[in-house]
Design a protein around this motif. Structure first.
Motif, PDB file in Angstrom:
ATOM      1  N   VAL A   7     -23.459 115.473 -66.224  1.00 26.88           N
ATOM      2  CA  VAL A   7     -22.026 115.077 -66.095  1.00 26.88           C
ATOM      3  C   VAL A   7     -21.126 115.787 -66.871  1.00 26.88           C
ATOM      4  O   VAL A   7     -20.213 116.369 -66.452  1.00 26.88           O
TER       5      VAL A   7
ATOM      6  N   PRO B  83     -20.847 103.863 -69.315  1.00 29.05           N
ATOM      7  CA  PRO B  83     -21.603 105.208 -69.683  1.00 29.05           C
ATOM      8  C   PRO B  83     -22.892 104.813 -70.322  1.00 29.05           C
ATOM      9  O   PRO B  83     -23.878 105.585 -69.936  1.00 29.05           O
TER      10      PRO B  83
ATOM     11  N   LEU C 198     -15.716  98.738 -67.792  1.00 25.91           N
ATOM     12  CA  LEU C 198     -15.428 100.180 -67.861  1.00 25.91           C
ATOM     13  C   LEU C 198     -16.212 100.662 -68.870  1.00 25.91           C
ATOM     14  O   LEU C 198     -17.149 101.791 -68.696  1.00 25.91           O
ATOM     15  N   PHE C 199     -16.264 100.244 -70.019  1.00 27.25           N
ATOM     16  CA  PHE C 199     -16.800 100.603 -71.320  1.00 27.25           C
ATOM     17  C   PHE C 199     -18.534 100.473 -71.137  1.00 27.25           C
ATOM     18  O   PHE C 199     -18.980 101.103 -72.280  1.00 27.25           O
TER      19      PHE C 199
ATOM     20  N   ASN D  24     -24.974 117.656 -58.134  1.00 25.31           N
ATOM     21  CA  ASN D  24     -24.310 116.222 -58.470  1.00 25.31           C
ATOM     22  C   ASN D  24     -24.834 115.237 -57.562  1.00 25.31           C
ATOM     23  O   ASN D  24     -24.724 114.020 -58.144  1.00 25.31           O
TER      24      ASN D  24
ATOM     25  N   TRP E 157     -19.820 108.995 -76.454  1.00 20.45           N
ATOM     26  CA  TRP E 157     -19.068 108.644 -75.204  1.00 20.45           C
ATOM     27  C   TRP E 157     -20.033 107.384 -74.661  1.00 20.45           C
ATOM     28  O   TRP E 157     -19.540 106.203 -74.172  1.00 20.45           O
TER      29      TRP E 157
ATOM     30  N   VAL F 215     -11.232 107.969 -69.720  1.00 19.64           N
ATOM     31  CA  VAL F 215     -12.327 108.863 -70.096  1.00 19.64           C
ATOM     32  C   VAL F 215     -13.837 108.086 -69.801  1.00 19.64           C
ATOM     33  O   VAL F 215     -14.896 109.025 -69.403  1.00 19.64           O
ATOM     34  N   ALA F 216     -13.911 106.931 -69.989  1.00 21.44           N
ATOM     35  CA  ALA F 216     -15.094 106.298 -69.714  1.00 21.44           C
ATOM     36  C   ALA F 216     -15.588 106.377 -68.236  1.00 21.44           C
ATOM     37  O   ALA F 216     -16.827 106.643 -67.997  1.00 21.44           O
ATOM     38  N   VAL F 217     -14.842 106.319 -67.350  1.00 22.78           N
ATOM     39  CA  VAL F 217     -15.343 106.648 -65.773  1.00 22.78           C
ATOM     40  C   VAL F 217     -14.972 107.806 -65.210  1.00 22.78           C
ATOM     41  O   VAL F 217     -15.644 108.222 -64.290  1.00 22.78           O
ATOM     42  N   PHE F 218     -14.045 108.448 -65.586  1.00 22.42           N
ATOM     43  CA  PHE F 218     -13.384 109.516 -64.876  1.00 22.42           C
ATOM     44  C   PHE F 218     -14.435 110.556 -64.779  1.00 22.42           C
ATOM     45  O   PHE F 218     -14.877 111.107 -63.480  1.00 22.42           O
ATOM     46  N   PRO F 219     -15.363 111.014 -65.837  1.00 21.33           N
ATOM     47  CA  PRO F 219     -16.350 112.049 -65.720  1.00 21.33           C
ATOM     48  C   PRO F 219     -17.298 111.846 -64.474  1.00 21.33           C
ATOM     49  O   PRO F 219     -17.589 112.804 -63.687  1.00 21.33           O
ATOM     50  N   LEU F 220     -17.771 110.364 -64.514  1.00 20.19           N
ATOM     51  CA  LEU F 220     -18.613 110.028 -63.525  1.00 20.19           C
ATOM     52  C   LEU F 220     -18.081 110.155 -61.968  1.00 20.19           C
ATOM     53  O   LEU F 220     -18.629 110.616 -61.067  1.00 20.19           O
TER      54      LEU F 220
ATOM     55  N   LEU G 274     -18.160 103.588 -76.737  1.00 17.71           N
ATOM     56  CA  LEU G 274     -17.582 102.827 -75.877  1.00 17.71           C
ATOM     57  C   LEU G 274     -18.182 101.349 -76.050  1.00 17.71           C
ATOM     58  O   LEU G 274     -17.741 100.265 -75.646  1.00 17.71           O
TER      59      LEU G 274
ATOM     60  N   TRP H  90     -15.808 111.938 -60.970  1.00 16.50           N
ATOM     61  CA  TRP H  90     -15.682 113.330 -60.504  1.00 16.50           C
ATOM     62  C   TRP H  90     -16.956 114.055 -60.088  1.00 16.50           C
ATOM     63  O   TRP H  90     -17.034 114.740 -59.258  1.00 16.50           O
ATOM     64  N   THR H  91     -18.173 113.530 -60.833  1.00 20.95           N
ATOM     65  CA  THR H  91     -19.453 113.840 -60.162  1.00 20.95           C
ATOM     66  C   THR H  91     -19.633 113.615 -59.031  1.00 20.95           C
ATOM     67  O   THR H  91     -20.278 114.259 -57.952  1.00 20.95           O
TER      68      THR H  91
ATOM     69  N   ALA I 117      -8.858 105.894 -72.932  1.00 18.61           N
ATOM     70  CA  ALA I 117     -10.445 105.686 -73.168  1.00 18.61           C
ATOM     71  C   ALA I 117     -11.088 104.990 -72.043  1.00 18.61           C
ATOM     72  O   ALA I 117     -12.070 105.379 -71.639  1.00 18.61           O
ATOM     73  N   GLY I 118     -10.336 104.118 -71.190  1.00 17.36           N
ATOM     74  CA  GLY I 118     -10.855 103.655 -70.106  1.00 17.36           C
ATOM     75  C   GLY I 118     -11.076 104.682 -69.066  1.00 17.36           C
ATOM     76  O   GLY I 118     -12.101 105.099 -68.306  1.00 17.36           O
TER      77      GLY I 118
ATOM     78  N   VAL J 254     -27.647 113.550 -59.570  1.00 12.05           N
ATOM     79  CA  VAL J 254     -27.060 112.839 -60.510  1.00 12.05           C
ATOM     80  C   VAL J 254     -26.745 111.435 -60.099  1.00 12.05           C
ATOM     81  O   VAL J 254     -27.185 110.456 -60.691  1.00 12.05           O
TER      82      VAL J 254
END
Lengths: 275, 288
Positions: free
Chosen positions: B121, B110, B106-107, A245, B165, A23-28, B169, A30-31, A20-21, A248
């Motif tokens: 994103v 988003p 972290l949570f 990107n 998301w 998923v919380a930061v990776f997309p951002l 979170l 990656w951008t 979950a951690g 954003v």
């Protein structure tokens, strides 16, 4: 067999949390990474982690007039609206918190109910009104509209903040001969400052992120940054992804600056009860 | 000790007056516009009274938008609460205090992002050919294409996942903080009675947190009404009308397709009446 099962359960739990951690930061993240890539490194079937970074995208974004105007509009509109929210919202919240009257509950509900209003229902009539008085597509129109948001949110969050100031301190100040106003200025405001800053930061993030109202109330001059960013993508998929990107990332940075303040605010709201 | 003072009047009256004017003028004016036949392209108009509303109920696209909005509301609220309670309890159970602090930071990230940013994103991430979220699928299937945003059956869920998301979170952090405020005695008592971990939460801690959890759900229901940004950026209501919520339809009727401002306003008025009535009733129940 029980301890073994518990250990396995904890391992699964920890894995889910770590996921979950991620998923919380990776997309951002990656951008952000993509904003440093050339187009050939973005449009790949297999995501590329190793590449030669380029600052062209960021330079392009910062060099565009529309982006700079959007940034200026966002800063001015949000700054002014938050300022108005502070000046009008904090005193009103203090009055509700400390001078209870029979309308206190109704006032709180009224302030909250402003949040129920669908943004479309506010934006359509306001657009017609601003058009009629010739203020459509100007910053003052946007500031006035946003003030409705900032005042109500700051009031809503500041009422509990003022209520949590120990009454004894204020009573003591009254005994020392302070007037009602100086108790507010010199005692209540400084003591509640931490929570209040959190409330103000929250209202800033809220209007900075606002999209629908800005979209409906501006056509060219008063466009805020979110509108400009969303328009970059409408030029079709021909727009280099790196540039999108980068825009954003630029749009997301200001709210993220408040991460520390807001997590401190959360901690002060949910303080463990002393037993 | 508190003497009579002019403070409540000077502090409250101007603010409330301004709030009242700023909220009532657009609200009442929305109703006025809804009873006319204004269009963006011309400045002439006449009163048509209720005919906009009658047209709405005969408009199948409007009824579809109502249904999509209801689905959106249910999916996002339920998923957010499930994710929040699940992750909140997990953090409470298996994370050390230091790890908890890191996860909390972290949570929160988003939810701080502008919805427009979050939407972009994930729009990149869901891209069928180059997206990072669809990459595992391409990898496993050897290059098959999965395009969640352009399939009617998955588009709404793909957009909803971005909302969850952001909010799920964030609410997990709040659930954790709520669990931390509970007194430890009932939990220890349950542990002495050999209750399993999940039983402790299902029968002891979560029921103790019923009131704040319902308030959280209430907040999420209000925030879920603001779906426009995500949908506008990610799908524009498409494919077809699969993700066209009420605000998206009102916007496209009023501004993109036909400029029928009055028609859009009639829709907004109906939304307003529905939300104000529902949330006022819910609020009274939550407070009681």
């Amino acid at each position: 067999m029980r301890p073994y099962r518990i250990r396995l359960g904890r391992l699964v739990g920890k894995t889910i949390l770590a996921l979950a951690g991620f998923v919380a930061v990776f997309p951002l993240a990656w951008t952000a990474l993509n904003s440093l890539k050339n187009n050939v490194d973005i449009i790949t079937r297999v995501p590329r982690l190793v590449f030669t970074p380029t600052f062209d995208n960021i330079a392009y974004i910062l060099g565009r007039d529309s982006v700079m105007t959007g940034l200026y509009n966002s800063v001015v509109a949000c700054g002014c609206a938050v300022l108005i929210g502070v000046v009008l919202g904090l005193p009103a919240a203090y009055a509700v918190a400390r001078y209870p009257n029979r309308f206190a509950g109704d006032i709180q509900f009224f302030v909250l109910s402003l949040r129920f209003l669908p943004p479309v229902a506010v934006a359509i009539p306001l657009m017609v009104i601003w058009l009629q008085i010739g203020l459509y597509d100007t910053l003052p129109a946007l500031i006035v509209t946003y003030s409705l948001l900032t005042i109500s949110v700051i009031m809503w969050l500041a009422i509990p903040a003022f209520q949590s100031v120990p009454k004894e301190i204020e009573e003591a100040a009254f005994v020392d001969g302070y007037g009602a106003y100086s108790v507010f200025w010199r005692i209540a405001l400084p003591v509640a400052a931490r929570s209040l800053i959190g409330a103000v930061a929250f209202s800033f993030v809220l209007v900075w992120n606002e999209f629908l109202i800005a979209l409906m109330l501006s056509s060219s001059n008063a466009k805020t940054l979110p509108i400009v960013a969303s328009e970059l993508s409408q030029q079709g998929m021909n727009v280099p992804w790196g540039i999108l990107n980068a825009s954003v990332v630029l749009l997301s940075l200001p709210p993220l600056l408040f991460l520390g303040v807001l997590s401190g605010f959360l901690n002060s709201v949910f303080r463990p009860k002393k037993t | 000790m508190r003497r009579r003072s002019s403070l409540p009047v000077t502090f409250l009256v101007p603010t409330l007056a301004i709030l009242l004017v700023l909220s009532m003028v657009p609200t009442l004016y929305a109703i006025v516009i809804a009873l006319q036949n204004r269009e963006l392209s011309s400045s002439d108009y006449s009163w048509v009274w209720l005919s906009n509303f009658i047209d709405l109920f005969l408009d199948r696209r409007f009824l579809n938008a109502v249904w999509v909005s209801v689905k959106w509301e249910i999916v996002t609220v339920v998923a957010t609460m499930v994710v929040a309670i699940g992750l909140g309890v997990l953090m409470f159970e298996v994370a050390s205090p230091r790890l908890r602090n890191i996860y909390c930071l972290l949570f929160i990230i988003p939810v701080l992002l502008p919805r427009v940013s979050a939407a972009f994103v994930w729009k990149f991430a869901y891209h069928p050919l180059y997206g990072i979220a669809t990459y595992p699928y391409r990898l496993i299937t050897g290059g098959l294409i999965f395009d969640p945003l352009s399939k009617p059956s998955t588009a709404l869920f793909a957009v909803a996942s971005v909302d969850v998301w952001q909010w799920g979170l964030f609410f997990a952090v709040i659930v954790l903080k709520l669990l931390e405020t509970l007194p430890p005695q009932p939990i220890e008592a349950a542990r002495l009675d050999h209750a399993r971990r999940w039983q402790i939460h299902a029968y002891v801690t979560l029921p103790m947190l019923k009131a704040p959890l319902i308030s959280l759900m209430f907040v999420k229901m209000i925030e879920s009404l603001r779906s426009f940004d995500l949908i506008y950026v990610m799908t524009r209501g498409g494919p077809g009308v699969a993700t066209e919520t009420l605000d998206m339809y009102a916007f496209s009727q009023g501004f993109i397709e036909s400029g029928k401002v009055s028609y859009a306003s009639a829709m907004a008025v109906l939304m307003m009446i529905a939300t104000v009535i529902t949330f006022t009733m819910l609020w009274k129940r939550v407070q009681a």
